[in-house]
Design a protein around this motif. Sequence first.
Motif, PDB file in Angstrom:
ATOM      1  N   PRO A   1       0.830  -1.214   0.000  1.00 25.63           N
ATOM      2  CA  PRO A   1       0.000   0.000   0.000  1.00 25.63           C
ATOM      3  C   PRO A   1       0.862   1.261   0.000  1.00 25.63           C
ATOM      4  O   PRO A   1       2.050   1.232   0.348  1.00 25.63           O
ATOM      5  CB  PRO A   1      -0.802  -0.111   1.304  1.00 25.63           C
ATOM      6  N   LEU A   2       0.261   2.371  -0.379  1.00 25.89           N
ATOM      7  CA  LEU A   2       0.950   3.660  -0.452  1.00 25.89           C
ATOM      8  C   LEU A   2       0.638   4.507   0.772  1.00 25.89           C
ATOM      9  O   LEU A   2      -0.352   4.277   1.475  1.00 25.89           O
ATOM     10  CB  LEU A   2       0.529   4.417  -1.716  1.00 25.89           C
ATOM     11  N   THR A   3       1.466   5.503   1.004  1.00 23.71           N
ATOM     12  CA  THR A   3       1.191   6.476   2.060  1.00 23.71           C
ATOM     13  C   THR A   3       0.448   7.671   1.480  1.00 23.71           C
ATOM     14  O   THR A   3       0.450   7.900   0.260  1.00 23.71           O
ATOM     15  CB  THR A   3       2.491   6.974   2.705  1.00 23.71           C
ATOM     16  N   GLN A   4      -0.168   8.421   2.368  1.00 17.17           N
ATOM     17  CA  GLN A   4      -0.852   9.642   1.932  1.00 17.17           C
ATOM     18  C   GLN A   4       0.138  10.609   1.294  1.00 17.17           C
ATOM     19  O   GLN A   4      -0.159  11.275   0.305  1.00 17.17           O
ATOM     20  CB  GLN A   4      -1.549  10.296   3.128  1.00 17.17           C
ATOM     21  N   ALA A   5       1.367  10.691   1.837  1.00 13.51           N
ATOM     22  CA  ALA A   5       2.387  11.590   1.283  1.00 13.51           C
ATOM     23  C   ALA A   5       2.745  11.190  -0.145  1.00 13.51           C
ATOM     24  O   ALA A   5       3.000  12.046  -0.994  1.00 13.51           O
ATOM     25  CB  ALA A   5       3.631  11.592   2.167  1.00 13.51           C
ATOM     26  N   GLU A   6       2.759   9.898  -0.423  1.00 17.54           N
ATOM     27  CA  GLU A   6       3.113   9.440  -1.771  1.00 17.54           C
ATOM     28  C   GLU A   6       2.024   9.794  -2.783  1.00 17.54           C
ATOM     29  O   GLU A   6       2.316  10.056  -3.951  1.00 17.54           O
ATOM     30  CB  GLU A   6       3.373   7.939  -1.745  1.00 17.54           C
ATOM     31  N   THR A   7       0.770   9.823  -2.358  1.00 19.25           N
ATOM     32  CA  THR A   7      -0.290  10.231  -3.287  1.00 19.25           C
ATOM     33  C   THR A   7      -0.268  11.726  -3.538  1.00 19.25           C
ATOM     34  O   THR A   7      -0.825  12.199  -4.522  1.00 19.25           O
ATOM     35  CB  THR A   7      -1.677   9.829  -2.747  1.00 19.25           C
ATOM     36  N   VAL A   8       0.375  12.486  -2.646  1.00 20.80           N
ATOM     37  CA  VAL A   8       0.501  13.940  -2.826  1.00 20.80           C
ATOM     38  C   VAL A   8       1.689  14.268  -3.718  1.00 20.80           C
ATOM     39  O   VAL A   8       1.581  15.033  -4.676  1.00 20.80           O
ATOM     40  CB  VAL A   8       0.641  14.646  -1.458  1.00 20.80           C
ATOM     41  N   HIS A   9       2.854  13.688  -3.408  1.00 18.34           N
ATOM     42  CA  HIS A   9       4.090  14.046  -4.118  1.00 18.34           C
ATOM     43  C   HIS A   9       4.291  13.246  -5.398  1.00 18.34           C
ATOM     44  O   HIS A   9       5.059  13.674  -6.270  1.00 18.34           O
ATOM     45  CB  HIS A   9       5.301  13.842  -3.202  1.00 18.34           C
ATOM     46  N   LYS A  10       3.689  12.087  -5.503  1.00 14.93           N
ATOM     47  CA  LYS A  10       3.824  11.174  -6.649  1.00 14.93           C
ATOM     48  C   LYS A  10       5.235  10.597  -6.744  1.00 14.93           C
ATOM     49  O   LYS A  10       5.425   9.403  -6.730  1.00 14.93           O
ATOM     50  CB  LYS A  10       3.432  11.878  -7.965  1.00 14.93           C
ATOM     51  N   GLY A  11       6.271  11.457  -6.856  1.00 13.93           N
ATOM     52  CA  GLY A  11       7.636  10.955  -6.982  1.00 13.93           C
ATOM     53  C   GLY A  11       7.788  10.096  -8.215  1.00 13.93           C
ATOM     54  O   GLY A  11       7.478  10.513  -9.327  1.00 13.93           O
ATOM     55  N   GLU A  12       8.243   8.844  -8.043  1.00  9.45           N
ATOM     56  CA  GLU A  12       8.435   7.930  -9.168  1.00  9.45           C
ATOM     57  C   GLU A  12       7.126   7.276  -9.593  1.00  9.45           C
ATOM     58  O   GLU A  12       7.086   6.519 -10.560  1.00  9.45           O
ATOM     59  CB  GLU A  12       9.443   6.844  -8.796  1.00  9.45           C
ATOM     60  N   LEU A  13       6.029   7.580  -8.888  1.00 14.32           N
ATOM     61  CA  LEU A  13       4.743   6.972  -9.199  1.00 14.32           C
ATOM     62  C   LEU A  13       4.109   7.648 -10.401  1.00 14.32           C
ATOM     63  O   LEU A  13       4.597   8.647 -10.916  1.00 14.32           O
ATOM     64  CB  LEU A  13       3.821   7.066  -7.982  1.00 14.32           C
ATOM     65  N   GLY A  14       2.969   7.119 -10.822  1.00 13.59           N
ATOM     66  CA  GLY A  14       2.294   7.651 -11.995  1.00 13.59           C
ATOM     67  C   GLY A  14       1.651   8.998 -11.733  1.00 13.59           C
ATOM     68  O   GLY A  14       1.118   9.250 -10.653  1.00 13.59           O
ATOM     69  N   ALA A  15       1.662   9.847 -12.742  1.00 11.96           N
ATOM     70  CA  ALA A  15       1.088  11.185 -12.592  1.00 11.96           C
ATOM     71  C   ALA A  15      -0.412  11.140 -12.376  1.00 11.96           C
ATOM     72  O   ALA A  15      -0.992  12.037 -11.766  1.00 11.96           O
ATOM     73  CB  ALA A  15       1.415  12.022 -13.830  1.00 11.96           C
ATOM     74  N   GLY A  16      -1.076  10.070 -12.857  1.00 12.10           N
ATOM     75  CA  GLY A  16      -2.526   9.959 -12.713  1.00 12.10           C
ATOM     76  C   GLY A  16      -2.969   9.293 -11.422  1.00 12.10           C
ATOM     77  O   GLY A  16      -4.163   9.048 -11.230  1.00 12.10           O
ATOM     78  N   LEU A  17      -2.031   9.021 -10.518  1.00 14.69           N
ATOM     79  CA  LEU A  17      -2.380   8.396  -9.250  1.00 14.69           C
ATOM     80  C   LEU A  17      -3.284   9.328  -8.443  1.00 14.69           C
ATOM     81  O   LEU A  17      -2.940  10.493  -8.222  1.00 14.69           O
ATOM     82  CB  LEU A  17      -1.098   8.100  -8.456  1.00 14.69           C
ATOM     83  N   PRO A  18      -4.459   8.862  -7.999  1.00 15.92           N
ATOM     84  CA  PRO A  18      -5.359   9.751  -7.244  1.00 15.92           C
ATOM     85  C   PRO A  18      -4.837   9.992  -5.837  1.00 15.92           C
ATOM     86  O   PRO A  18      -4.061   9.191  -5.300  1.00 15.92           O
ATOM     87  CB  PRO A  18      -6.676   8.969  -7.212  1.00 15.92           C
TER      88      PRO A  18
END
Length: 753
Positions: A585-602
Amino acid sequence: MKVRHSTLALAIATLLAGCGAEDNKDISGKQDNVYPPTVRGEVTIPALHVGAGVKGIYQYFDPNPAARPEGASQYRWLLADDTEIGVAQELYLVEQHLGEQVRFCVTPVAEGTANTIGAQSCSEPKQVQPPLGTPPQANDVAIGDMAPMVGDVIEGEYQYFHPEGVAEGDSVLSWLADGEAIGGADDSRLTLLAHQTEGKQLAFCVEPKTQQDFPIAGEIACSELTAPVAVKPGSAPEVEAGSVAIDGQPFVGATLTGKYTYFDADGDLEGTSQYRWLRDNNAIEGATETAYSVVNADGGYYLSFCVSPVSETGSPTVGEEVCQQMDEAISVKVEIPPQASSVEAVVLSGGLPEVGETLVGQYQYEQAEGAEEGQSTAQWKVDGDVSEQGCDVAQSCQYTLSGDDLGKMIEYCVTPVTYLGTPADQAYCSPAVEPMGITLTGALEYDQKLTAVVYGYDGDANTDGRWLVDTSNQNGPAGDSNPTEQATGNEYIIGVRAQGNDGNGNGVVDDYDWAAQGHTVDARHFIGKGVQYCLNTQSYGAKCVSAADFDSVSGGLLTDASNAALRAIEPIRIVDFNGYKYHRPLTQAETVHKGELGAGLPQASEILAANGIDWALFAQITNGQTPALNACRNLYQNSGDWHLPISQFTAGKYVPNYYEADGNQPPASSANSMIKLTKELISNVDLEVELSPVYGWPLGATVQLPYGSASRLAADQATQNYNVVRFYQNGGTANNYTEEQAPLITCVSLTAS
C-alpha cells in the motif's frame, strides 16, 4: 502519600482555575491563597491619538475563597517590536508615536505574600492616529508664471484657512516636476535648473499645518500644472582645452582609456557624449567607448581618441569634437612568458576535502621582466578531464566537491597571461586532491541491501563501519531520534528476517515463532525509520551519512505530505506469489508528491494512521471517479502493468472482476486470489498489530481495516457492495464495503517475476 496528595492538589487547582469567586469551595477547610490573581475578561485600550493621554482598561480578579485586594499591579505599553514606551496605567502619546502599533499589558498583583503575581495579559494593538481637531486647509494654490523657462525664478502662492482661527504653523511646501518631487525644493520660490525641470510640467503643493504643540495637518493641495518648462538657448557644451588624454601603453594587447573634462557655460549636465578611436585619422569600426583594446591591426599606426560633448539639456546640446593622438605608434612588445608558482587547491573552510566542501585555486604570478598580469585563465580537472565547473577569474576560482567526485583526483590548473596578452608556455597544476566521503548504494526498503564505499578516510568500511537504525519503538518517523547499531561492515540487509524465508515471500513466514527465537524487533520497528552508516576513522572521529541523502539509494517511504525530500525505510515493496507481484500500500504523502509513481495516481480518499505513518485509503467510487481502481491502473508511469486484484469467485454471488471493461485484468483464478495470498503469506497475525512483522504492510490494528478488491456482489444480492479481505486470521473475509468506504489497496501485476 505526599506524591498522591500533591497530584490531587494540582488536579483541583486546574479544575478551579477558570471559576469565579462565587464558585470557589474551600475543599481543605482552610483559607489558603493557593491561586494567583488573574485578569477577568479582555484588556482593552481606547482610540489612540497624538497629543492625548490614554488609559489601559482591565478587571482585576482574585479566584481564592477569600479574595484579596489588588496590590501594585505592573503595567507596560509596548510597540510592535516589543519596545517599551511606558510603565504606568496611563500613557501620553507624542508625535514620535504617530503610525505606531501600540498595546497595553498588565500583570495583576494581589496584596499578601503567597501567589500574589498573576500572568501577564495584553490588549489587541491599535495604531496611533494624528492629533484630534479640525484640520486646516490650503486654498487658492497657484504658480505665478505658468509658462516658465529654464533659469526663471517662479513663486508658489496659497491661502491658509482654519475654521476655528487656529494660526498657521510650519506648513510643508514642495514642488513636483512631472509628478516627481524635486529634491531640496521646500520653499515657495524655485529657481528652474535645466537638469531638474527642462521639458517637464511643474506643480506647487502645500500640506497646511496648525501652530500647536502637536500640529494638525490638512490635506495636501496642489496647483494646476504649468506648461512644459521651455529650453533656454545658450552655449553648446565643450571639452576643456588640453583635457583630452590617453592612458595606457602603445603596445598590441594593451587596453587604452580616453579621458577628458566636460564643461557647459549654462550649467547643463553631461548627457551621452560620443566617442571615436582613430587609426592614423581613420575611424576604427566599433570603437565607440572610452576604453579600447589594441589589436594586431593597429601595429605601426598612431591611435587617437576623440570626444564630442553632449549635454543633457539646453540648446544646442552637441559641442565640437576634440581629438588627441598618442605620442608613439603602436608596436608589438616581445615578452618573456610568465610563470605560476605555489599552485594549490585548498579547502575554502580550512577543513577536509569532503563532499560538499569548496576548493579554491590559488597561485603566485611571476614574470621575469616585471610585466603586470592580465587575464590569466584557469580550469579544474577531474581525473585529467576538464570539469564543467569553470573559472571566470583565474585567481581564487572555486570548485564544489560532489559525490560524483569520490574516487577521482581533482586538480586546479592555471595558465598565466601578461597584461599585454603573452601567455605562459604551459599550464601549471596543483597537486591532486582526493575527495573524502562515503557513498551508499542499494534500496531503502525492508529486507533490501545497502552497501557503503569509503573514499579518503583512514577507516576500513569492512571493519570500522556501523549501521544505525532506531528500533526502540514502533512510532515511525516520530520515533526516529535514537538510532542504535544494527550491524557492522560495509553491507547491511535492513531488518531481521525469520529463518526459512528466502526473502522472496516463499515458505512459511508468519507461522514462524518470532519471540521464541529470541527476536525482539521486526519490520514494525524499521518501517518509517532512517538508516545511517557511520565510519570510525583513526584521524577524524566518526563520519556518518544518511541513506536517504543518496540518489544511488532507491526506494524509500514518503511520510511527510509537506516535504517530498524526506524518505524512510519502506515495507517490502513487492511480494511474489505464484509468479505474480503484489505491491505494498501507499502512504498519503506518496499520493501527494507522486515521486516515481504515476502522474494519474489519485490522492487518498481517507487516511489510516498506523505505526506513526499516514497510509492512503481508496474508496471504490467518489464523485463519479474510481479511486481504488485508478490507484492500481496509474500506480506507475507504465500504468497498464498493475491491476486491482480479485478476492471472490463464489459462483452467482460475486462479480469477480467488476472493472473488467475498464481494462482491469488481475489473475483470474481462485488459486491466485487475495484470500489465498493472505492465507499462505500473511496469516496468523495478532489482531492488535498495526503492521505485518515480516513484510511491514499495514494491517489496521484494532480497527481491523482490510484490503479492497475488484470483486462486487452480484446484482441479485440485497446490496452490490465490494468485497474486502483482512490480511490476518488465515485470510478471513471482512464485511463487504460500500462504494464510499475506503480500505487499503494492494495492486497486482501480471508480469511474471
